[in-house]
Scaffold this active site. Structure first.
Site, PDB file in Angstrom:
ATOM      1  N   LYS A  44       0.935  -1.312   0.026  1.00 39.41           N
ATOM      2  CA  LYS A  44       0.043   0.004   0.102  1.00 39.41           C
ATOM      3  C   LYS A  44       0.830   1.214  -0.013  1.00 39.41           C
ATOM      4  O   LYS A  44       0.355   2.317   0.264  1.00 39.41           O
ATOM      5  CB  LYS A  44      -1.052   0.079   1.155  1.00 39.41           C
ATOM      6  CG  LYS A  44      -1.921  -1.317   1.236  1.00 39.41           C
ATOM      7  CD  LYS A  44      -2.516  -1.703   0.216  1.00 39.41           C
ATOM      8  CE  LYS A  44      -3.416  -1.071  -0.664  1.00 39.41           C
ATOM      9  NZ  LYS A  44      -3.585  -1.604  -2.006  1.00 39.41           N
ATOM     10  N   GLY A  46       1.877   2.567  -2.990  1.00 35.16           N
ATOM     11  CA  GLY A  46       2.015   3.319  -4.071  1.00 35.16           C
ATOM     12  C   GLY A  46       2.745   2.532  -5.060  1.00 35.16           C
ATOM     13  O   GLY A  46       3.175   3.189  -6.201  1.00 35.16           O
ATOM     14  N   TRP A  49       1.024   2.632  -8.748  1.00 34.90           N
ATOM     15  CA  TRP A  49       1.320   3.783  -9.420  1.00 34.90           C
ATOM     16  C   TRP A  49       2.545   4.036  -9.995  1.00 34.90           C
ATOM     17  O   TRP A  49       3.008   4.190 -10.948  1.00 34.90           O
ATOM     18  CB  TRP A  49       1.172   4.746  -8.149  1.00 34.90           C
ATOM     19  CG  TRP A  49       1.216   6.479  -8.563  1.00 34.90           C
ATOM     20  CD1 TRP A  49       1.048   6.694  -9.725  1.00 34.90           C
ATOM     21  CD2 TRP A  49       1.401   7.366  -7.599  1.00 34.90           C
ATOM     22  NE1 TRP A  49       1.354   8.129  -9.751  1.00 34.90           N
ATOM     23  CE2 TRP A  49       1.274   8.769  -8.452  1.00 34.90           C
ATOM     24  CE3 TRP A  49       1.438   7.614  -6.402  1.00 34.90           C
ATOM     25  CZ2 TRP A  49       1.366   9.931  -7.900  1.00 34.90           C
ATOM     26  CZ3 TRP A  49       1.523   8.796  -5.765  1.00 34.90           C
ATOM     27  CH2 TRP A  49       1.500  10.197  -6.655  1.00 34.90           C
ATOM     28  N   HIS A 115       6.770  -7.398  -2.367  1.00 34.39           N
ATOM     29  CA  HIS A 115       6.620  -6.877  -1.063  1.00 34.39           C
ATOM     30  C   HIS A 115       7.444  -7.712  -0.194  1.00 34.39           C
ATOM     31  O   HIS A 115       7.391  -7.308   1.171  1.00 34.39           O
ATOM     32  CB  HIS A 115       4.975  -6.995  -0.580  1.00 34.39           C
ATOM     33  CG  HIS A 115       4.115  -6.090  -1.600  1.00 34.39           C
ATOM     34  ND1 HIS A 115       4.631  -4.678  -1.664  1.00 34.39           N
ATOM     35  CD2 HIS A 115       3.171  -6.222  -2.229  1.00 34.39           C
ATOM     36  CE1 HIS A 115       3.421  -4.192  -2.288  1.00 34.39           C
ATOM     37  NE2 HIS A 115       2.526  -5.171  -2.850  1.00 34.39           N
ATOM     38  N   ARG A 137       5.980   4.785   2.255  1.00 31.62           N
ATOM     39  CA  ARG A 137       4.830   5.468   2.683  1.00 31.62           C
ATOM     40  C   ARG A 137       4.547   5.550   4.126  1.00 31.62           C
ATOM     41  O   ARG A 137       4.888   4.492   4.826  1.00 31.62           O
ATOM     42  CB  ARG A 137       3.420   4.991   2.027  1.00 31.62           C
ATOM     43  CG  ARG A 137       2.438   6.025   2.055  1.00 31.62           C
ATOM     44  CD  ARG A 137       0.960   5.260   1.499  1.00 31.62           C
ATOM     45  NE  ARG A 137       0.012   6.278   1.475  1.00 31.62           N
ATOM     46  CZ  ARG A 137      -0.995   5.919   0.799  1.00 31.62           C
ATOM     47  NH1 ARG A 137      -1.379   4.830   0.645  1.00 31.62           N
ATOM     48  NH2 ARG A 137      -1.893   6.968   1.077  1.00 31.62           N
ATOM     49  N   SER A 145      -4.339   2.585   4.518  1.00 27.24           N
ATOM     50  CA  SER A 145      -4.829   1.915   3.147  1.00 27.24           C
ATOM     51  C   SER A 145      -4.901   0.686   3.265  1.00 27.24           C
ATOM     52  O   SER A 145      -5.684  -0.091   2.519  1.00 27.24           O
ATOM     53  CB  SER A 145      -3.621   2.412   2.262  1.00 27.24           C
ATOM     54  OG  SER A 145      -3.830   1.992   1.083  1.00 27.24           O
ATOM     55  N   TYR A 201       6.109   8.025  -1.225  1.00 27.52           N
ATOM     56  CA  TYR A 201       4.744   8.315  -1.585  1.00 27.52           C
ATOM     57  C   TYR A 201       4.302   9.946  -1.451  1.00 27.52           C
ATOM     58  O   TYR A 201       4.009  10.437  -2.279  1.00 27.52           O
ATOM     59  CB  TYR A 201       3.825   7.341  -1.004  1.00 27.52           C
ATOM     60  CG  TYR A 201       2.286   7.652  -1.286  1.00 27.52           C
ATOM     61  CD1 TYR A 201       1.796   6.962  -2.361  1.00 27.52           C
ATOM     62  CD2 TYR A 201       1.713   8.539  -0.421  1.00 27.52           C
ATOM     63  CE1 TYR A 201       0.652   7.217  -2.640  1.00 27.52           C
ATOM     64  CE2 TYR A 201       0.266   8.747  -1.014  1.00 27.52           C
ATOM     65  CZ  TYR A 201      -0.416   7.871  -2.011  1.00 27.52           C
ATOM     66  OH  TYR A 201      -1.569   8.140  -2.539  1.00 27.52           O
ATOM     67  N   VAL A 235      -0.790   9.145 -15.200  1.00 24.80           N
ATOM     68  CA  VAL A 235      -0.753   8.579 -13.975  1.00 24.80           C
ATOM     69  C   VAL A 235      -1.531   9.229 -12.808  1.00 24.80           C
ATOM     70  O   VAL A 235      -1.168   9.119 -11.675  1.00 24.80           O
ATOM     71  CB  VAL A 235       0.547   8.238 -13.571  1.00 24.80           C
ATOM     72  CG1 VAL A 235       1.480   7.349 -14.482  1.00 24.80           C
ATOM     73  CG2 VAL A 235       1.295   9.397 -13.208  1.00 24.80           C
ATOM     74  N   GLN A 236      -2.378  10.384 -13.169  1.00 21.28           N
ATOM     75  CA  GLN A 236      -3.043  11.242 -12.389  1.00 21.28           C
ATOM     76  C   GLN A 236      -3.816  10.220 -11.740  1.00 21.28           C
ATOM     77  O   GLN A 236      -4.419   9.182 -12.170  1.00 21.28           O
ATOM     78  CB  GLN A 236      -3.847  12.223 -12.988  1.00 21.28           C
ATOM     79  CG  GLN A 236      -2.911  13.452 -13.471  1.00 21.28           C
ATOM     80  CD  GLN A 236      -2.075  14.033 -12.524  1.00 21.28           C
ATOM     81  OE1 GLN A 236      -2.500  14.606 -11.489  1.00 21.28           O
ATOM     82  NE2 GLN A 236      -0.849  14.338 -12.836  1.00 21.28           N
TER      83      GLN A 236
HETATM   84  P1  A3P Z   1      -5.280   4.794  -0.625  1.00 21.58           P
HETATM   85  O1  A3P Z   1      -5.549   3.503  -0.171  1.00 21.58           O
HETATM   86  O2  A3P Z   1      -4.604   5.500   0.458  1.00 21.58           O
HETATM   87  O3  A3P Z   1      -6.141   5.554  -1.489  1.00 21.58           O
HETATM   88  P2  A3P Z   1      -0.246  -0.133  -3.909  1.00 21.58           P
HETATM   89  O4  A3P Z   1      -0.525   0.154  -5.185  1.00 21.58           O
HETATM   90  O5  A3P Z   1       1.085  -0.340  -3.349  1.00 21.58           O
HETATM   91  O6  A3P Z   1      -0.972  -1.048  -3.048  1.00 21.58           O
HETATM   92  O7  A3P Z   1      -0.669   1.193  -3.040  1.00 21.58           O
HETATM   93  C1  A3P Z   1      -2.050   1.489  -2.986  1.00 21.58           C
HETATM   94  C2  A3P Z   1      -2.422   3.118  -2.550  1.00 21.58           C
HETATM   95  O8  A3P Z   1      -1.690   4.020  -3.803  1.00 21.58           O
HETATM   96  C3  A3P Z   1      -3.727   3.419  -2.374  1.00 21.58           C
HETATM   97  O9  A3P Z   1      -3.850   4.242  -1.519  1.00 21.58           O
HETATM   98  C4  A3P Z   1      -4.091   3.940  -3.778  1.00 21.58           C
HETATM   99  O10 A3P Z   1      -5.001   4.809  -3.867  1.00 21.58           O
HETATM  100  C5  A3P Z   1      -2.713   4.883  -3.854  1.00 21.58           C
HETATM  101  N1  A3P Z   1      -2.724   5.148  -5.424  1.00 21.58           N
HETATM  102  C6  A3P Z   1      -2.613   4.384  -6.590  1.00 21.58           C
HETATM  103  N2  A3P Z   1      -2.560   5.340  -7.408  1.00 21.58           N
HETATM  104  C7  A3P Z   1      -2.434   6.381  -7.218  1.00 21.58           C
HETATM  105  C8  A3P Z   1      -2.194   7.891  -7.647  1.00 21.58           C
HETATM  106  N3  A3P Z   1      -2.017   7.896  -9.175  1.00 21.58           N
HETATM  107  N4  A3P Z   1      -1.977   8.945  -7.134  1.00 21.58           N
HETATM  108  C9  A3P Z   1      -2.128   8.700  -5.713  1.00 21.58           C
HETATM  109  N5  A3P Z   1      -2.056   7.551  -5.122  1.00 21.58           N
HETATM  110  C10 A3P Z   1      -2.356   6.576  -5.726  1.00 21.58           C
END
Ligand code: A3P
Length: 302
Positions: A44, A46, A49, A115, A137, A145, A201, A235-236
């Site tokens: 979690k 990011g 992303w 992970h 993060r 998250s 993050y 990637v927004q």
């Molecule tokens: P939240 O649950 O706080 O929204 P991972 O991909 O490592 O599992 O991480 C997931 C987290 O990254 C989630 O956090 C998700 O929403 C956030 N995330 C994914 N894409 C994103 C982006 N483009 N911008 C910001 N946060 C992003």
């Protein structure tokens, strides 16, 4: 194997489940290639992303079709995921075996997600001197998250109630173990292994362009200004949330999107909507103790 929530058990001192330890010898004996790119993180942080950014940097121009035909989890493949399961009422066996999928992956470089805590990484990655990008993060947003993620995915144990979940996080009783050990273990590795780029993050949220520049400089990539702009747009958060190739919407049997989205909020500071004042005080005190010898600094607000 039925597809059901797994039990947590101790695996070489780390809390893990069968979905990330089955066929362990295949993970430990995995053969890395020198140009593999490893995307490592505690859950979690990011990493989806980051995976999408890397996929666009490496393949966005050469293979644009993959953006609309291959889900991100088949482009940046999780090394340790190992699931062979059948769904209730079906005879079909589904297999998602990271090591085998990676062996067959035709792309160069291969984007390899993990992970695993640093001490469980296959040696081959270090022997081949692979480049590693670790994204971290802050603990408070990570636990929030992770909680919502576990609520919505059957691949992880039932999180149960929030206050007990938070206690378990502090004790490291999470899949992939203690957040504190994970971030510190990889941070320490960075001190001796020069091919490790450490990202946060919170920095990505603050200025994704700046963080992409640093990432490209580490990887030796130089996208044009136009290409960079295109990637930043793609990637927004809102773009990714509605992009079925990166929002895991194909995991309909494993994830319950009525409970939560996979791309959920994407904020720094959502922990404030979950921690009570008392929980925050207890967490801070425990955090100070666990992190007292660490030089790692996190931001819980941006
Ligand atoms: P939240 O649950 O706080 O929204 P991972 O991909 O490592 O599992 O991480 C997931 C987290 O990254 C989630 O956090 C998700 O929403 C956030 N995330 C994914 N894409 C994103 C982006 N483009 N911008 C910001 N946060 C992003």
């Amino acid at each position: 194997m039925d597809f059901s929530r797994p039990e947590l058990f101790d695996f070489q001192g780390i809390s893990m489940t069968k979905y990330h330890t089955d066929k362990w010898e295949k993970i430990q004996n995995f053969q890395a290639r020198p140009n593999d790119i490893i995307i490592a993180s505690y859950p979690k942080a990011g990493s989806t992303w980051l995976s999408y950014i890397l996929d666009l940097l490496y393949f966005g121009q050469s293979s644009p079709e993959r953006q609309t035909s291959i889900p991100i989890y088949r482009r940046a493949i999780n090394l340790e995921t190992n699931m062979s399961y059948s769904l209730p009422g079906s005879e079909t066996t589904h297999i998602f075996r990271g090591t085998e999928m990676l062996d067959k992956l035709p792309t160069s470089p291969r984007l390899i997600r993990t992970h695993l805590p640093v001490q469980l990484m296959p040696n081959s990655f270090w022997e081949q001197n692979c480049k590693v990008v670790y994204v971290a993060r802050n603990a408070k947003d990570s636990v929030v998250s992770y909680f919502h993620f576990q609520r919505m995915t059957l691949m992880f144990p039932e999180p149960e109630e929030w206050s007990r979940y938070l206690q378990r996080f502090m004790k490291g009783k999470m899949v992939f173990g203690s957040w504190y050990d994970h971030v510190n273990g990889w941070w320490k590795k960075k001190q001796s292994y020069s091919k490790l780029h450490f990202m946060f993050y919170e920095d990505m949220i603050e200025d994704i362009g700046r963080e992409m520049d640093k990432l490209c400089s580490f990887l030796g990539l130089s996208p044009s200004a136009e290409e960079k702009e295109r990637i930043i747009d793609s990637v927004q958060f809102d773009e990714m949330k509605t992009n079925d190739m990166v929002n895991f919407s194909g995991f309909v049997k494993q994830m319950n999107f009525k409970v939560s989205s996979f791309i959920r909020k994407g904020k720094v500071g959502d922990w404030k909507n979950h921690f009570t004042v008392a929980q925050n005080e207890e967490f801070d005190e425990d955090y100070g103790e666990k992190m007292k010898d660490s030089t790692l600094q996190f931001r819980t607000e941006v």
